[in-house]
Design a protein around this motif. Structure first.
Motif: not given
Length: 182
Positions: A116-135
Motif C-alpha cells: 500500500f502506498l498511503y498518500l498522506e494529506i491534511d483535511p483542508a488541502t483534501a477538501s480544497a482539491r475535491v471542491a475544485s474537481r469537475k465531473g
C-alpha cells in the motif's frame, strides 16, 4: 481492454512489488499518482472509482458516506481485478481509498503481495482539491467523513507513506524510490 484498466507497455528497470494500491482520502491524488506510477512501472492501472456500483455512486453524489457493508462488494471487485492481473504476472497499480485496516486486509485476501502506498494529506488541502474537481461524484462535504474513519497503515502493514501535498511527479519519483527499497 475494459474501461476499468489500462496497460502500459513495459516493466520498470527496478524491482518493485507486483501489486500496489495507492490509498488515502478523497483528494489525496490516488488517481493521478496511480496513473502516473503505473505508466512509469509498465503496469496495469485499475481505477477503483469506476468499480463502484451505481447505488454507491448515487449515495455519495447525494452527500451520504458509504458504510462498511456498502464498500464490501466494491473492495471485492478491486481485489478481483488485482488478483486477475497478478495471476497473469502483470504488475498492477490500483487506486482505492482503503481507509481502514479491515479494507486493506480484505484486498490482501485476493492478493497477499499488495504493497500500500498511503498518500498522506491534511483535511483542508483534501477538501480544497475535491471542491475544485469537475465531473466527479464525490462532493467535498464527504471528505470529513473519510478522515473520521481513516486508519493510517500501521508499522506492521506492508505500506509506505508519502506526503501527497507535493506535485504528482515528485510523489511518483519518491514512490518508485521507496518501492525499489521495499
Amino acid at each position: 481492454m475494459d474501461q476499468e484498466t489500462a496497460q502500459a507497455p513495459t516493466r520498470p528497470p527496478v524491482s518493485v512489488p507486483p501489486a500496489i494500491v495507492v490509498m488515502g482520502v478523497a483528494g489525496c491524488g490516488k488517481s493521478a499518482v496511480g496513473t502516473a506510477l503505473a505508466a512509469a512501472l509498465g503496469a496495469i492501472f485499475i481505477e477503483g472509482d469506476r468499480l463502484h456500483p451505481p447505488e454507491n455512486v448515487a449515495r455519495m453524489a447525494s452527500g451520504e458516506p458509504l458504510t462498511d457493508q456498502l464498500r464490501e462488494g466494491w473492495l471485492d471487485a478491486i481485489g478481483e481485478h488485482i488478483a486477475a492481473s497478478a495471476s497473469k504476472g502483470e504488475g498492477v497499480v490500483a487506486a482505492c481509498s482503503a481507509l481502514k485496516r479491515g479494507y486493506r486486509e480484505r484486498l490482501r485476501g485476493f492478493c497477499r503481495d499488495i504493497t500500500f502506498l498511503y498518500l498522506e494529506i491534511d483535511p483542508a488541502t483534501a477538501s480544497a482539491r475535491v471542491a475544485s474537481r469537475k465531473g466527479h461524484f464525490m462532493p467535498a462535504s464527504l471528505v470529513g467523513s473519510q478522515f473520521a474513519i481513516l486508519e493510517p497503515p500501521g508499522r506492521d502493514e506492508r505500506a509506505l507513506t508519502i506526503d501527497a501535498t507535493r506535485p504528482v511527479a515528485d510523489v511518483v519519483a519518491e514512490a518508485i524510490r521507496l518501492l525499489a527499497k521495499s
